[in-house]
Enzyme design. Structure first.
Site, short mmCIF file in Angstrom:
data_model
loop_
_atom_site.label_atom_id
_atom_site.label_comp_id
_atom_site.label_asym_id
_atom_site.label_seq_id
_atom_site.Cartn_x
_atom_site.Cartn_y
_atom_site.Cartn_z
N THR A 17 0.82 -1.22 0.00
CA THR A 17 0.00 0.00 0.00
C THR A 17 0.85 1.27 0.00
O THR A 17 2.01 1.27 0.40
CB THR A 17 -0.95 0.02 1.21
OG1 THR A 17 -0.20 0.00 2.42
CG2 THR A 17 -1.90 -1.17 1.18
N ASP A 18 0.20 2.34 -0.44
CA ASP A 18 0.85 3.65 -0.42
C ASP A 18 0.46 4.41 0.85
O ASP A 18 -0.19 3.84 1.73
CB ASP A 18 0.48 4.44 -1.68
CG ASP A 18 -1.02 4.66 -1.85
OD1 ASP A 18 -1.78 4.52 -0.87
OD2 ASP A 18 -1.44 4.97 -2.98
N ALA A 19 0.81 5.68 0.94
CA ALA A 19 0.54 6.47 2.14
C ALA A 19 -0.95 6.64 2.40
O ALA A 19 -1.35 6.87 3.54
CB ALA A 19 1.20 7.84 2.03
N ARG A 22 -3.89 2.52 0.14
CA ARG A 22 -4.42 1.83 -1.04
C ARG A 22 -3.31 1.05 -1.73
O ARG A 22 -2.13 1.39 -1.61
CB ARG A 22 -5.01 2.84 -2.04
CG ARG A 22 -6.05 3.76 -1.46
CD ARG A 22 -7.29 2.99 -1.14
NE ARG A 22 -8.38 3.93 -0.83
CZ ARG A 22 -9.31 3.67 0.04
NH1 ARG A 22 -9.31 2.53 0.70
NH2 ARG A 22 -10.27 4.53 0.27
#
Length: 143
Positions: A17-19, A22
């Protein structure tokens, strides 16, 4: 006769996931490639053997994806894989990513070109590859 589809499942991990929490867009291709590797192994053509034995090299020459809904950490995803097109020296793989609830999260496509060890395009796909992937060819493929 309907084509065969190959299914592969994975769970979105925290490191995927990203920040924003997601699935990071680039990781979709990692999961597509994991599905592709499992598919090739099921066909009796594991990539590590093909590479190690210098039999067949099938690098990616194109990749694309469309994102339809976000996936987050912990989501279970089923990837269905089908062959979209078979050409003289290449083939296209279509991927469909569905969340546990059956909603479409993403689609992707990769094109693999058979090359010789020296990097030049092969004259044609090997019979082993063509015969193995033919049952997975989608009849509803785009023209």
């Amino acid at each position: 006769m309907d084509p065969i589809q190959f299914a592969y499942t994975f769970s979105v991990r925290l490191h995927d996931t990203d920040a924003a929490g997601r699935l990071f867009f680039g990781h979709l291709f990692r999961h597509a490639h994991d599905a592709y590797e499992a598919f090739m192994a099921q066909l009796g053509l594991p990539l590590e053997r093909l590479i190690r034995d210098d039999e067949i090299l099938l690098p990616l020459v194109h990749a694309e994806a469309d994102y339809h809904r976000p996936l987050g950490q912990g989501d279970r995803v089923e990837v269905t894989l089908a062959i979209e097109e078979i050409r003289t020296r290449s083939f296209a793989v279509a991927y469909r990513f569905e969340a546990d609830d059956g909603t479409l999260a993403a689609t992707a496509k990769t094109i693999h070109l058979q090359i010789n060890r020296d990097g030049t395009p092969a004259s044609s796909l090997s019979d082993a590859i063509r015969d193995a992937i033919l049952p997975y060819l989608r009849e509803d493929r785009p023209q």
